[in-house]
Design an enzyme around this catalytic site. Structure first.
Site, PDB file in Angstrom:
ATOM      1  N   HIS A 241      -8.109  10.316   5.053  1.00  0.00           N
ATOM      2  CA  HIS A 241      -9.111  10.007   6.090  1.00  0.00           C
ATOM      3  C   HIS A 241     -10.067  11.187   6.231  1.00  0.00           C
ATOM      4  O   HIS A 241     -11.251  11.007   6.491  1.00  0.00           O
ATOM      5  CB  HIS A 241      -8.439   9.782   7.458  1.00  0.00           C
ATOM      6  CG  HIS A 241      -7.750   8.474   7.582  1.00  0.00           C
ATOM      7  ND1 HIS A 241      -6.456   8.275   7.168  1.00  0.00           N
ATOM      8  CD2 HIS A 241      -8.174   7.275   8.068  1.00  0.00           C
ATOM      9  CE1 HIS A 241      -6.114   7.015   7.402  1.00  0.00           C
ATOM     10  NE2 HIS A 241      -7.137   6.393   7.953  1.00  0.00           N
TER      11      HIS A 241
ATOM     12  N   LYS B 205       0.840  -1.199   0.000  1.00  0.00           N
ATOM     13  CA  LYS B 205       0.000   0.000   0.000  1.00  0.00           C
ATOM     14  C   LYS B 205       0.882   1.259   0.000  1.00  0.00           C
ATOM     15  O   LYS B 205       2.043   1.175   0.399  1.00  0.00           O
ATOM     16  CB  LYS B 205      -0.963  -0.017   1.194  1.00  0.00           C
ATOM     17  CG  LYS B 205      -0.317  -0.033   2.589  1.00  0.00           C
ATOM     18  CD  LYS B 205      -1.389  -0.258   3.655  1.00  0.00           C
ATOM     19  CE  LYS B 205      -0.831  -0.062   5.037  1.00  0.00           C
ATOM     20  NZ  LYS B 205      -1.802  -0.392   6.098  1.00  0.00           N
TER      21      LYS B 205
ATOM     22  N   ASP C 272      -8.686   1.091  -0.139  1.00  0.00           N
ATOM     23  CA  ASP C 272      -8.554   1.607   1.219  1.00  0.00           C
ATOM     24  C   ASP C 272      -9.997   1.753   1.723  1.00  0.00           C
ATOM     25  O   ASP C 272     -10.951   1.563   0.961  1.00  0.00           O
ATOM     26  CB  ASP C 272      -7.795   2.937   1.214  1.00  0.00           C
ATOM     27  CG  ASP C 272      -7.054   3.196   2.531  1.00  0.00           C
ATOM     28  OD1 ASP C 272      -7.430   2.593   3.545  1.00  0.00           O
ATOM     29  OD2 ASP C 272      -6.099   4.011   2.540  1.00  0.00           O
TER      30      ASP C 272
END
Length: 363
Positions: free
Chosen positions: A218, A205, A286
Site C-alpha cells: 500500500h 490472494k 490488487d
C-alpha cells in the site's frame, strides 16, 4: 434491385463497424473494477452513467471514506447497502455486475457491526483453532450475509503462508491460515464452498505470495526476493480448478521477474500462474493505485503492462488518495488508445473479456 443490395451492404457495413467499436469499448469496460463515492446510485449518478455507457464489469465497495471521515463511502446500513447494490445492478446491461468487497474476517471485514451487520467474523489465524463444522458454519454465515445485501464477489480468501513473523500485513493481522500449504488450501476450499453455497464468487490472494514480505505494498516498493519460498505457490496449484479468480500482489521478486512487480509481470501471471501452474480463470490485480505501483509507473504504463501481463480485471479503488481518483472515462479512453496505437493487443482484451463472461456465468 442492385441499388437496394448496395445500400443494404453499406448499412450492414456501418452497423458492423459500429458494433465493432462498441464491442471494443464494452470489452474494455468489462475489465474494470472501479471504486466510487456514494451510498446511493440513482440513474443520474456518475457511477450509474459509467456502468451504462462503458459497460463497467465490476465495482468495489468500501465503508471508510478517505475524503470525509465523518461520512461512509459506500456502506452505512443493511437496508442502504441492499438498495445500493440493487440500484447498481439495475444500471448494468446484463444484470451481472460484479459487486465486490474485502470480507475476510478479523481486521478485514467491510460489513461492520456498527452498520448493523454481524461484524464478528474471526480472523484466519483464529479459524485454524476451530473444527471443520464450526468453520463451515462461520463462512456460510458470512456468505449468507454478503448475499443478503446483494454482494456477489468476495475478494478473499487469503492463501498467503504465515512464514515471516516480521510481516505486518499478513502475519501481524492474523490473515493467514498457517504455514503449511495443504492445510491453508483446505481452509480456503471450505471458505470457497461456503461462498458458492450462497452464490458469492471468491478470489485467492495474494499471488505469488505476500506472506514472506516485510513491507506493505500500500505504501511503496516491496521486494520479497530473499525471503520468498516456492512453497508459497502451492495453495494456488492445489486450488487452481476451484478458484473463481486469483488476485496478484504488487510484490517484486527477482527470482521470478527481474524487471517488474508481480501484478505487471508477464513472467509471473502468464508464464508462472497460467502456463506452469495450469490456472486458466480470471486474474485480478490488487489495487493499481497502491504505492508500490503509483510511485513508479504512470497510469498509461500501468494499464499497458497490467493487460500485457495477463490480468483480466483491473482494480482501481479510488480509495487510497482522494487527490488521485481516476474517472472510468479516462481508463476506457486510455486503454482504447493503447489498442489503437498497437501498444496493447486486442487479442489480450478479447481473452480477458471471455474469461470475465465465463466467471459471470457462475452467478
Amino acid at each position: 434491385m442492385m441499388i437496394k443490395k448496395v445500400l443494404l451492404g453499406i448499412c450492414l457495413g456501418l452497423a458492423y463497424a459500429s458494433a465493432q467499436e462498441l464491442t471494443l469499448e464494452k470489452k474494455i469496460g468489462q475489465m474494470l473494477m472501479v471504486g466510487f463515492h456514494g451510498t446511493q446510485a440513482p440513474e443520474e449518478s456518475q457511477i450509474c452513467r459509467d456502468i451504462q455507457q462503458y459497460h463497467v464489469g465490476a465495482v468495489i465497495l468500501f465503508d471508510y471514506n478517505p475524503v470525509d471521515k465523518q461520512k461512509p463511502k459506500n456502506i452505512a446500513s443493511k437496508a442502504q447497502l441492499a438498495k445500493l447494490t440493487q440500484s447498481l445492478q439495475a444500471c448494468s446491461a446484463d444484470g451481472k455486475l460484479l459487486i465486490a468487497v474485502d470480507q475476510e474476517g478479523g481486521n478485514v471485514q467491510r460489513l461492520k457491526s456498527r452498520y448493523g451487520f454481524y461484524g464478528q467474523f474471526p480472523k484466519a489465524s483464529d479459524v485454524r483453532n476451530m473444527d471443520q463444522r464450526e468453520i463451515t458454519e462461520v463462512y456460510t454465515k458470512m456468505g449468507r450475509e454478503l448475499r443478503s445485501v446483494g454482494i456477489n464477489y468476495d475478494l478473499a480468501p487469503v492463501v498467503d503462508l504465515d512464514i515471516n513473523s516480521q510481516n505486518h500485513v499478513i502475519h501481524g493481522l492474523g490473515r493467514s491460515f498457517g504455514k503449511e500449504p495443504r492445510m491453508v488450501a483446505q481452509y480456503a476450499a471450505t471458505f470457497i464452498d461456503a461462498m458458492h453455497g450462497n452464490g458469492v464468487l471468491t478470489s485467492l490472494k495474494h499471488f505469488p505470495g505476500h506472506g514472506s514480505s516485510v513491507g506493505d505494498t500500500h505504501k511503496g516498493f516491496v521486494d520479497v526476493t530473499n525471503l520468498w519460498k516456492e512453497a508459497e505457490l502451492e495453495p494456488y496449484r492445489l486450488l487452481k480448478d476451484k478458484a473463481d479468480s486469483v488476485m496478484v500482489a504488487h510484490v517484486f521478486n527477482k527470482r521470478i521477474d527481474e524487471n517488474y512487480p508481480a501484478s505487471l509481470s508477464y513472467k509471473t501471471i502468464t508464464k508462472l500462474l497460467r502456463w506452469k501452474l495450469g490456472y486458466h480463470g480470471v486474474v485480478i490485480t490488487d489495487d493499481l493505485q497502491m504505492g508500490a505501483i503509483s510511485q513508479k509507473y504512470g497510469l498509461k504504463d500501468t494499464l499497458k503492462l497490467a493487460i500485457h501481463a495477463g490480468n483480466d480485471l483491473l482494480l482501481i479503488g479510488n480509495q487510497l488518495d482522494p487527490q488521485k481518483t481516476v474517472s472510468t472515462q479516462k481508463l476506457v479512453e486510455t486503454i482504447a488508445a493503447l489498442v489503437e496505437s498497437g501498444e496493447v493487443k486486442e487479442e489480450h482484451i478479447d481473452k480477458a473479456y471471455k474469461r470475465i463472461q465465463a466467471l459471470k456465468k457462475k452467478l
